[in-house]
Motif scaffolding. Structure first.
Motif, PDB file in Angstrom:
ATOM      1  N   LYS A 106       1.004  -1.448   0.044  1.00 18.73           N
ATOM      2  CA  LYS A 106      -0.245  -0.114   0.056  1.00 18.73           C
ATOM      3  C   LYS A 106       0.917   1.097  -0.031  1.00 18.73           C
ATOM      4  CE  LYS A 106      -4.054   1.998   0.755  1.00 18.73           C
ATOM      5  NZ  LYS A 106      -5.336   1.730   0.015  1.00 18.73           N
ATOM      6  N   LYS A 107       1.866   1.196   0.934  1.00 19.95           N
ATOM      7  CA  LYS A 107       2.568   2.475   1.012  1.00 19.95           C
ATOM      8  C   LYS A 107       4.054   1.939   1.448  1.00 19.95           C
ATOM      9  CE  LYS A 107      -0.642   5.940   2.894  1.00 19.95           C
ATOM     10  NZ  LYS A 107      -0.791   6.863   3.836  1.00 19.95           N
ATOM     11  N   THR A 108       5.168   2.610   0.835  1.00 22.57           N
ATOM     12  CA  THR A 108       6.437   2.256   1.273  1.00 22.57           C
ATOM     13  C   THR A 108       6.943   2.312   2.609  1.00 22.57           C
ATOM     14  OG1 THR A 108       7.235   2.806  -0.889  1.00 22.57           O
ATOM     15  CG2 THR A 108       9.046   2.503   1.004  1.00 22.57           C
ATOM     16  N   HIS A 153       4.690   4.237   6.442  1.00 20.89           N
ATOM     17  CA  HIS A 153       3.389   4.911   6.848  1.00 20.89           C
ATOM     18  C   HIS A 153       3.697   5.740   7.875  1.00 20.89           C
ATOM     19  CE1 HIS A 153       0.620   2.012   5.074  1.00 20.89           C
ATOM     20  NE2 HIS A 153       1.705   0.865   4.941  1.00 20.89           N
ATOM     21  N   MET A 211      10.087   1.633  -8.022  1.00 26.41           N
ATOM     22  CA  MET A 211       8.549   1.815  -7.481  1.00 26.41           C
ATOM     23  C   MET A 211       8.410   2.142  -6.170  1.00 26.41           C
ATOM     24  SD  MET A 211       5.588  -1.004  -7.438  1.00 26.41           S
ATOM     25  CE  MET A 211       6.259  -2.000  -6.203  1.00 26.41           C
ATOM     26  N   LEU A 212       9.178   1.450  -5.137  1.00 24.50           N
ATOM     27  CA  LEU A 212       9.017   1.788  -3.712  1.00 24.50           C
ATOM     28  C   LEU A 212       9.617   3.079  -3.354  1.00 24.50           C
ATOM     29  CD1 LEU A 212       9.962  -1.806  -2.534  1.00 24.50           C
ATOM     30  CD2 LEU A 212       7.612  -0.909  -2.548  1.00 24.50           C
ATOM     31  N   HIS A 213      10.674   3.411  -4.029  1.00 21.34           N
ATOM     32  CA  HIS A 213      11.398   4.622  -3.624  1.00 21.34           C
ATOM     33  C   HIS A 213      10.647   5.900  -4.329  1.00 21.34           C
ATOM     34  CE1 HIS A 213      14.758   7.627  -3.455  1.00 21.34           C
ATOM     35  NE2 HIS A 213      14.804   6.896  -2.174  1.00 21.34           N
ATOM     36  N   ARG A 257       7.239   5.937  -4.374  1.00 22.33           N
ATOM     37  CA  ARG A 257       6.331   6.261  -3.471  1.00 22.33           C
ATOM     38  C   ARG A 257       6.729   6.746  -2.117  1.00 22.33           C
ATOM     39  NH1 ARG A 257       2.683   0.949  -3.128  1.00 22.33           N
ATOM     40  NH2 ARG A 257       4.764   0.338  -1.681  1.00 22.33           N
ATOM     41  N   TYR A 313       7.452  10.655  -2.799  1.00 22.01           N
ATOM     42  CA  TYR A 313       6.114  11.362  -3.104  1.00 22.01           C
ATOM     43  C   TYR A 313       5.458  11.445  -1.452  1.00 22.01           C
ATOM     44  CZ  TYR A 313       0.979  12.287  -3.527  1.00 22.01           C
ATOM     45  OH  TYR A 313      -0.279  12.661  -3.721  1.00 22.01           O
ATOM     46  N   GLY A 314       5.612  10.696  -0.755  1.00 20.50           N
ATOM     47  CA  GLY A 314       4.902  10.481   0.752  1.00 20.50           C
ATOM     48  C   GLY A 314       5.836  11.552   1.627  1.00 20.50           C
TER      49      GLY A 314
END
Length: 374
Positions: A203-205, A207, A257-259, A261, A264-265
């Motif tokens: 869902k998110k890298t 939280h 992909m993970l990095h 996100r 962005y977070g």
């Protein structure tokens, strides 16, 4: 597994750098491999003990005999194979009926026979459960000295669930960790109370919002997975990554992909919560050691743990003044990162009881230091 061990090395350095014990933070949030690490912290196991356990050649880390961490689960393969006649018969019937299908669909139907994941993670759940009991601590969120959130994703709804939060505190900690590390495809989903859960990183890298919503004004985030910056004309690896085969392509794609996100977070959290200081520790983009070691390879643990320690020292050395000011705003003093040894000294105590007492004394010293501050 390698990401989790990298985090242990980072925490070992943090414990030496900060005058506040890492065991005495207010809240821990764990996702995927970090779920295992944060559960140890919340359970009172110090970074020093973690580091020594994973870098030791002994086969009993934390004083517990190691069981198979990941299990093949042959029974599940056998159970699924019994469905082969039905699956193939239905696929053939649909092909002959001309339902817009061809013979290639028959081949793809064979994937229905495979289990939901190649490996299952009950070994980690059992190991962590017995570890908690060996320390005299029940495997329950309410019994932990510090608040802990373990994040997993409900496979059927796509929603992230923070075990340890209100309404999700009756799940054993070990089972929540088992669910959070269940990377889809490789590991089977973990069923808890009739729901299937997979890796919390889906869902998110990270939280970080869980910490912010709980009132945190300082967040320390450790992210072990970054994409490598490889210039084909002079990068750390000669040539293009695609020339090294599909594993390099898939590994880099997952990291991108993970990095992405994560970036962005971080931008969103800093924009929406400027009052919260976020310290992000992660490998550099040219860090070949964190890329060349497969992120699921346990045999590289000594190299990766040492690297996590070294890279954290380098992180604070690079911008020492800024980090010192950020931590000072929260009453935390930073030791001179240049004065610390490049290799952490071994833990002075061998017995588990002595190590547990040492961790408790470190937390007590941290609290006494807080009260002495003006």
């Amino acid at each position: 597994m390698t990401g989790a061990i990298y985090e242990m090395g980072c925490l070992r350095a943090l414990d030496a750098l900060l005058d506040k014990s890492v065991l005495d933070l207010d809240l821990y949030v764990g996702i995927s491999g970090g779920a295992f690490v944060s559960s140890l912290l919340a359970g009172g196991i110090s970074p020093g003990e973690m580091y020594d356990a994973v870098t030791s050649r002994a086969g009993v880390p934390f004083g517990m005999a190691t069981a198979p961490i990941y299990r093949l689960g042959l029974f599940e393969f056998l159970k699924r194979s019994l469905q082969a006649p039905r699956v193939l018969t239905q696929a053939l019937a649909r092909s002959f009926k001309g339902e817009g299908r061809n013979w290639s669909d028959l081949v793809w139907s064979l994937f229905e026979i495979l289990p939901a994941g190649l490996l299952e993670t009950s070994g980690i759940q059992k190991y962590l459960h017995e570890l908690f009991l060996s320390r005299g601590r029940p495997d329950r969120f309410p019994d932990l000295p510090r608040q802990l959130f373990i994040v997993a994703v409900d496979l059927d709804t796509g929603e992230a669930v923070a075990f340890g939060s209100e309404g999700h505190r009756d799940v054993p900690v070990s089972q929540a960790v088992q669910a959070s590390i269940a990377l889809p495809g490789l590991y089977r989903p973990v069923r808890i109370a009739g729901r299937d859960y997979v890796d919390g990183g889906v869902k998110k890298t990270a939280h970080i919002n869980l910490g912010i919503q709980s009132g945190a004004d300082l967040v320390i985030c450790i992210n072990p997975i970054v994409p490598i910056l490889n210039d084909a004309n002079g990068g750390p690896l000669p040539g293009h990554l695609s020339e090294r085969g599909v594993t390099y392509v898939l590994d880099q794609a997952l990291r991108i992909m993970l990095h992405g996100r994560m970036e962005y977070g971080m931008e969103r959290y800093r924009r929406e919560h400027p009052e919260v200081d976020i310290v992000l520790i992660e490998p550099t983009r040219d860090d070949l050691r964190m890329f060349s070691y497969n992120i699921m390879r346990y045999s590289a643990r000594r190299v990766v743990a040492q690297h996590g320690y070294e890279s954290t020292l380098a992180f604070f050395r690079k911008d020492e003044g800024r980090h010192r000011r950020i931590l000072a705003r929260h009453g935390i003093r930073l030791a001179d990162p240049h004065a610390l040894p490049d290799t952490p000294p071994p833990h002075p105590h061998r017995s588990n009881l002595a190590r547990a007492l040492d961790a408790s004394l470190a937390r007590l010293d941290s609290r006494i230091g807080e009260r002495r501050q003006p």
